[in-house]
Design an enzyme around this catalytic site. Sequence first.
Site, PDB file in Angstrom:
ATOM      1  N   ASP A 296       0.843  -1.208   0.000  1.00 19.85           N
ATOM      2  CA  ASP A 296       0.000   0.000   0.000  1.00 19.85           C
ATOM      3  C   ASP A 296       0.876   1.255   0.000  1.00 19.85           C
ATOM      4  O   ASP A 296       0.569   2.226  -0.694  1.00 19.85           O
ATOM      5  CB  ASP A 296      -0.928  -0.016   1.220  1.00 19.85           C
ATOM      6  CG  ASP A 296      -1.748  -1.292   1.263  1.00 19.85           C
ATOM      7  OD1 ASP A 296      -2.292  -1.679   0.212  1.00 19.85           O
ATOM      8  OD2 ASP A 296      -1.821  -1.917   2.332  1.00 19.85           O
TER       9      ASP A 296
HETATM   10  P1  ADP Z   1       2.295  -6.415  -0.267  1.00 25.25           P
HETATM   11  O1  ADP Z   1       2.494  -5.674   1.011  1.00 25.25           O
HETATM   12  O2  ADP Z   1       1.065  -6.027  -0.998  1.00 25.25           O
HETATM   13  O3  ADP Z   1       2.464  -7.915  -0.112  1.00 25.25           O
HETATM   14  P2  ADP Z   1       4.978  -6.480  -1.361  1.00 25.25           P
HETATM   15  O4  ADP Z   1       5.282  -7.474  -0.286  1.00 25.25           O
HETATM   16  O5  ADP Z   1       5.197  -6.923  -2.773  1.00 25.25           O
HETATM   17  O6  ADP Z   1       3.479  -5.933  -1.242  1.00 25.25           O
HETATM   18  O7  ADP Z   1       5.858  -5.182  -1.074  1.00 25.25           O
HETATM   19  C1  ADP Z   1       5.699  -3.986  -1.780  1.00 25.25           C
HETATM   20  C2  ADP Z   1       7.005  -3.239  -1.822  1.00 25.25           C
HETATM   21  O8  ADP Z   1       7.510  -3.077  -0.475  1.00 25.25           O
HETATM   22  C3  ADP Z   1       8.123  -3.952  -2.556  1.00 25.25           C
HETATM   23  O9  ADP Z   1       8.092  -3.682  -3.942  1.00 25.25           O
HETATM   24  C4  ADP Z   1       9.349  -3.358  -1.889  1.00 25.25           C
HETATM   25  O10 ADP Z   1       9.594  -2.057  -2.380  1.00 25.25           O
HETATM   26  C5  ADP Z   1       8.918  -3.229  -0.444  1.00 25.25           C
HETATM   27  N1  ADP Z   1       9.265  -4.437   0.338  1.00 25.25           N
HETATM   28  C6  ADP Z   1       8.410  -5.391   0.789  1.00 25.25           C
HETATM   29  N2  ADP Z   1       9.071  -6.348   1.484  1.00 25.25           N
HETATM   30  C7  ADP Z   1      10.375  -5.991   1.486  1.00 25.25           C
HETATM   31  C8  ADP Z   1      11.586  -6.543   2.051  1.00 25.25           C
HETATM   32  N3  ADP Z   1      11.581  -7.699   2.745  1.00 25.25           N
HETATM   33  N4  ADP Z   1      12.748  -5.877   1.839  1.00 25.25           N
HETATM   34  C9  ADP Z   1      12.780  -4.732   1.135  1.00 25.25           C
HETATM   35  N5  ADP Z   1      11.683  -4.153   0.577  1.00 25.25           N
HETATM   36  C10 ADP Z   1      10.502  -4.762   0.743  1.00 25.25           C
HETATM   37 MG    MG Z   2      -0.843  -5.349  -0.866  1.00 31.21          MG
END
Ligand code: ADP
Ligand code: MG
Length: 341
Positions: A296
């Site tokens: 988000d």
């Molecule tokens: P959601 O919260 O919808 O599952 P994501 O897990 O794909 O979305 O995370 C969205 C963005 O947050 C990623 O593209 C990245 O920029 C950042 N992010 C999420 N998890 C990590 C992590 N473990 N390390 C670094 N960046 C992260």
């Molecule tokens: Mg999400």
Amino acid sequence: MSYKLFCMGDPLLDVQVHDNDLLTRYDLTPNDAILAEDKHQPLYDEIAQHPNATYVAGGGAQTAARGAAYCLPPKSVVYTGCVGGDDWADILRAADAHDGLDEVFLVRPDAKTGGCAVVITDHHRSLVTNHRAARLFHVSHLTSPSVAPLVSAAQVFYVEAFFLNHGLESVLHLATHASSTGKTLALNIGAPYIPVKLGDRLAQVLPHCDIIIANEVEAGSWATANGLPDPKDLPVVARALAMLPKVSKARPRLVIVTHGSRETVVVSSDAPDEPRTFKVPVLKDEDIADTNGAGDAFAGGFLAGYVQGKSLDECVAAGHKLASISISQPGPRFKWPKVNI
Ligand code: ADP
Ligand code: MG
Ligand code: MG
């Protein structure tokens, strides 16, 4: 008042706990988002009494809207959804105001504001939502004298697909407004269950979408529900979403699939065979507080760039930067004093 970005979603207060044991006892998967069933009801009492419970403003679109407001000048972003007449609604109002987000809530004084149990294990978050007042949103709020002018004046709309649980009419109201006037509609798929359980409703909205955001699990779930052979092949899944029929010819469709710490995939419908990938800035383990709301926050940063007319590379970079700020603190929260995005 003319806000560029109009956001709509379920305003939820997150109750966060770090607890492996809860996952097993409530039969939850570590990286999922579901709606509470009867068997989950005791979870809410249990986490409310948990010694390490933290309360933080949540709700996917509300977090994204706060994120975009954080990046943009005052009066750029407005958010709507339905809350109750309780102190939880006040906590959400305060959190929104803190980041410069204005809200036009529909208030149902007799209902309770919705909540989300967030069970955090390692770098995963399991979300269990209890909508309560959020389900009571009504499309008449969007056409009311105080909100209709904001819809008319906005240039970009951001909606979470969670709203399809109860508010298809409201989503279609904004979606058809955007596609018939050449404005931009961005949608976040938000949870793996959406393409499965609400696939018909989602299919009614997707033709109006200019920007579709999903994480890897949600994109995969859409792919499986739509018969694609390999739900893990993210460029191919993004291409299929990009190439779905599109009502507005004002611009190509962008599909953005985030994948936690792994690279973000973007496909544009005007170059469907040229998927782009964007590396995520590395965060050390000890710098990650929790990843609740990461996607988000990404959406908020991306949209902030988008409404300022920035390039795709700049928008993705802003999304990654805001996500890294959010996950470096407990809960979906942004850093003050403000960091320039
Ligand atoms: P959601 O919260 O919808 O599952 P994501 O897990 O794909 O979305 O995370 C969205 C963005 O947050 C990623 O593209 C990245 O920029 C950042 N992010 C999420 N998890 C990590 C992590 N473990 N390390 C670094 N960046 C992260
Ligand atoms: Mg999400
Ligand atoms: Mg994730």
